[in-house]
Design a protein around this motif. Structure first.
Motif, PDB file in Angstrom:
ATOM      1  N   LEU A  29       0.816  -1.218   0.000  1.00 23.54           N
ATOM      2  CA  LEU A  29       0.000   0.000   0.000  1.00 23.54           C
ATOM      3  C   LEU A  29       0.849   1.267   0.000  1.00 23.54           C
ATOM      4  O   LEU A  29       0.325   2.358   0.154  1.00 23.54           O
ATOM      5  CB  LEU A  29      -0.894   0.036   1.248  1.00 23.54           C
ATOM      6  CG  LEU A  29      -1.893  -1.099   1.435  1.00 23.54           C
ATOM      7  CD1 LEU A  29      -2.655  -0.929   2.734  1.00 23.54           C
ATOM      8  CD2 LEU A  29      -2.837  -1.171   0.254  1.00 23.54           C
ATOM      9  N   ASP A 103      -1.269   1.289  -8.942  1.00 23.17           N
ATOM     10  CA  ASP A 103      -2.420   1.908  -8.291  1.00 23.17           C
ATOM     11  C   ASP A 103      -2.057   3.282  -7.728  1.00 23.17           C
ATOM     12  O   ASP A 103      -2.782   4.262  -7.926  1.00 23.17           O
ATOM     13  CB  ASP A 103      -2.939   1.012  -7.170  1.00 23.17           C
ATOM     14  CG  ASP A 103      -4.137   1.626  -6.478  1.00 23.17           C
ATOM     15  OD1 ASP A 103      -5.236   1.555  -7.038  1.00 23.17           O
ATOM     16  OD2 ASP A 103      -3.965   2.210  -5.391  1.00 23.17           O
ATOM     17  N   LEU A 104      -0.939   3.364  -7.020  1.00 21.74           N
ATOM     18  CA  LEU A 104      -0.525   4.641  -6.452  1.00 21.74           C
ATOM     19  C   LEU A 104      -0.198   5.641  -7.553  1.00 21.74           C
ATOM     20  O   LEU A 104      -0.455   6.839  -7.418  1.00 21.74           O
ATOM     21  CB  LEU A 104       0.693   4.446  -5.540  1.00 21.74           C
ATOM     22  CG  LEU A 104       0.543   3.433  -4.396  1.00 21.74           C
ATOM     23  CD1 LEU A 104       1.771   3.477  -3.488  1.00 21.74           C
ATOM     24  CD2 LEU A 104      -0.713   3.703  -3.583  1.00 21.74           C
ATOM     25  N   SER A 120      -8.234   0.042  -9.948  1.00 27.04           N
ATOM     26  CA  SER A 120      -7.693  -1.103  -9.214  1.00 27.04           C
ATOM     27  C   SER A 120      -8.426  -2.376  -9.612  1.00 27.04           C
ATOM     28  O   SER A 120      -7.823  -3.444  -9.755  1.00 27.04           O
ATOM     29  CB  SER A 120      -7.835  -0.899  -7.698  1.00 27.04           C
ATOM     30  OG  SER A 120      -6.945   0.076  -7.232  1.00 27.04           O
ATOM     31  N   ASN A 345      -4.848  -2.537  -2.370  1.00 26.71           N
ATOM     32  CA  ASN A 345      -5.171  -1.123  -2.534  1.00 26.71           C
ATOM     33  C   ASN A 345      -6.669  -0.890  -2.630  1.00 26.71           C
ATOM     34  O   ASN A 345      -7.202   0.075  -2.066  1.00 26.71           O
ATOM     35  CB  ASN A 345      -4.463  -0.581  -3.785  1.00 26.71           C
ATOM     36  CG  ASN A 345      -3.013  -0.249  -3.539  1.00 26.71           C
ATOM     37  OD1 ASN A 345      -2.707   0.728  -2.867  1.00 26.71           O
ATOM     38  ND2 ASN A 345      -2.118  -1.067  -4.052  1.00 26.71           N
ATOM     39  N   THR A 534      -4.431   5.946   5.108  1.00 23.79           N
ATOM     40  CA  THR A 534      -5.352   5.103   4.344  1.00 23.79           C
ATOM     41  C   THR A 534      -6.329   4.359   5.251  1.00 23.79           C
ATOM     42  O   THR A 534      -7.521   4.255   4.952  1.00 23.79           O
ATOM     43  CB  THR A 534      -4.563   4.085   3.503  1.00 23.79           C
ATOM     44  OG1 THR A 534      -3.838   4.783   2.489  1.00 23.79           O
ATOM     45  CG2 THR A 534      -5.493   3.072   2.844  1.00 23.79           C
TER      46      THR A 534
END
Length: 567
Positions: A29, A103-104, A120, A345, A534
């Motif tokens: 993550l 994803d990030l 995602s 994620n 998060t």
């Protein structure tokens, strides 16, 4: 009862402690910290390319040739390869420079914090579709070699992947490097054998019409074939999952850094296109013996190729089986690894919990195994052709943001911001352009705009997404990129050496490198990591309120006034 509950709770606590270890969690993550990135550019590159051993390319190339004819298949494969290579360059560059997974990266490239949740799922679906496809190919080999029923082959092929993926990059790097030389030999062997033992076997390939296709190159056939091949465009995400462990750009010789990026990033498609072309040819070579349906199965292709020299069926089958099993394990560890990152994620944002990457690894393999049991291999072209419309719209929106909005227009921030505290939930630049591009291309795919656009619908998605992204960015004046400034990131942009310094998370008491930190959280009363941010519930994004954002924008927390907290 309390004893049983206590025992269960204790086991769960021990599991969580084990699953949270860095070499298992593998920063699923988070930003990949400098302290963890111990690999050379070459090691990262070889590890990333190790996953390109997959044999779906052979099936895809064969399927295109059987359906549309060999000449159209060759042109379609090359057209798709050029598209994938060009779109992969900016994505690979930003991922390696900022050490972030797909994803990030998407969050900060025009999609926003929750906007990238949909992507995602798109990426996770790519990973489990191809896990299922590769697993089906493995099961076909085990059926032919050992007489193992397909359903059992699906289960065995899925289960053997788990232990290899548990320990993330540390284990995968060794596995891919050690097995790569053997795979390269087996990869080259089929064509070498045919060329030496049966040189006339190449005659007539380009005029082969397949099963109802055409000997001529046609625009519709090329578009339809390229659409199937373009389903692999999301493979760049799996390359990025390894490239995020690249050493610092500022501390690595420029030529070595860029060579690794180009080879392991967009360069995967060079080998991929070569395998698709081989698959198309091998289908032509064996179709007269095994029929059109089996000609798309890699095990039959290799068996026919090896059999041109090795006339002992058992020996040829053994070598072909080794090639298939090795290839499929090499790719499916990557499919499973990347899928576990993507699910991590997705659920962390939706549910604000993270029991560990290994939990989502299990979910990923269950979904993929279910697809295999549903016999998705028989509808390969339909699945991949439809999927490519969505995948390429996503990739097109990201590339447009990086190349046009960041590089040319300078509307998008020069860096990639991925932390919840600084992002709007949805940025219409990427999210909106992807939705519109996908909707129009899927409409075209089902024939609403005629047969030509139906065949070329993925390119409609790419064009719409890439044109809309800068238009929306200009129309919104870049308002939705950052909910508030990030002084830590801005300082690191000026002085890259800051990136390796750490700051204390006031919630979990651990130190994290500065790119992974939120400089001030009003809910928790101090600096927190991106992971804490998060997983926090009920904060209602207090840090993004106009009054608070304006106030802390003038406070250089973590810079001159609090360098005592920075090590």
């Amino acid at each position: 009862m309390s004893t049983v509950q206590g025992s269960t709770g204790s086991r769960w606590s021990r599991f969580q402690a084990w699953a949270a270890k860095d070499n298992i969690e593998d920063y699923s993550l988070r930003y990949a910290p400098k302290s963890f990135r111990r690999w050379t550019p070459m090691a990262c590159s070889v590890t990333a390319l190790g996953g390109i051993a997959y044999l779906a390319d052979y099936s895809i190339g064969a399927s295109i040739a059987v359906t549309h004819g060999a000449s159209s298949a060759v042109v379609a494969i090359l057209v798709a390869a050029v598209t994938i290579f060009l779109t992969g360059i900016p994505i690979s560059y930003y991922a390696a420079k900022y050490n972030l997974d797909m994803d990030l990266l998407t969050r900060g490239a025009g999609f926003g914090y929750f906007g990238s949740t949909l992507t995602s799922l798109i990426y996770a679906s790519f990973c489990f579709i191809f896990f299922a496809l590769e697993g089906a190919i493995m099961a076909q080999a085990m059926l032919l070699a050992f007489g193992m029923p397909l359903w059992l082959g699906y289960l065995v092929g899925s289960i053997v992947i788990i232990p290899l993926v548990l320990y993330g990059m540390a284990a995968l790097a060794k596995f891919q490097v050690w097995t790569q030389p053997l795979w390269l030999i087996l990869f080259a062997a089929p064509l070498v054998m045919i060329a030496s033992a049966d040189p006339t076997g190449f005659d007539g390939f380009l005029s082969w019409a397949g099963d109802g296709g055409s000997a001529r190159v046609t625009a519709i056939a090329v578009g339809a074939g390229a659409g199937v091949a373009l389903s692999l465009i999301a493979q760049i995400g799996e390359q990025v999952d390894y490239l995020r462990f690249m050493p610092e750009k500022s501390e690595t010789p420029r030529l070595r850094w860029w060579a690794a990026i180009l080879a392991a990033g967009p360069g995967w498609v060079i080998l991929g296109a070569a395998k698709q072309l081989c698959g198309a040819f091998l289908a032509f070579y064996v179709a007269g013996q095994v029929g059109f349906t089996k000609a798309t199965e890699p095990i039959e292709q290799f068996l026919g190729a090896y059999g041109s020299v090795i006339h002992n069926h058992a020996v040829a089958l053994t070598i072909a089986t080794i090639m298939v099993l090795l290839s499929q394990v090499k790719i499916n560890v990557t499919n499973a690894y990347s899928g576990s990152l993507s699910w991590s994620n997705f659920f962390s944002r939706v549910l604000h919990l993270h029991p560990g990457r290994v939990v989502w690894l299990g979910l990923h393999i269950v979904i993929a195994t279910s697809l295999m049991l549903a016999n998705m291999f028989t509808v390969l072209n339909t699945i991949l052709g439809f999927y490519s419309n969505v995948a390429i719209a996503w990739i097109g929106a990201i590339v447009a943001d990086m190349v046009i909005n960041k590089g040319i227009l300078k509307i998008s921030p020069s860096y990639i911001e991925f932390k919840r505290a600084y992002l709007y939930p949805i940025n219409p630049v990427g999210f909106g352009s992807m939705l519109v591009g996908s909707a129009l291309s899927i409409t075209a795919y089902f024939g609403a705009f005629g047969p030509l656009l139906a065949a070329w619908s993925p390119y409609l998605a790419l064009a719409v997404a890439m044109v809309l992204a800068p238009i929306i960015a200009i129309a919104t004046k870049g308002k939705y990129y950052l909910a508030r400034p990030n002084p830590l990131r801005e300082e690191i942009e000026k002085e890259p050496l800051w990136a390796g310094q750490t700051l204390l998370d006031v919630v979990d008491g651990k130190r994290y490198e500065l790119p992974d930190m939120v400089h001030d959280c009003p809910f928790h009363g101090g600096p927190i990591s991106s992971l804490t941010c998060t997983l926090t519930k009920g904060c209602h994004e207090q840090c993004q309120s106009p009054s608070y954002a304006n106030t802390v924008g003038a406070v250089e927390l973590g810079l001159p006034s609090s360098r005592a907290a920075v090590s």
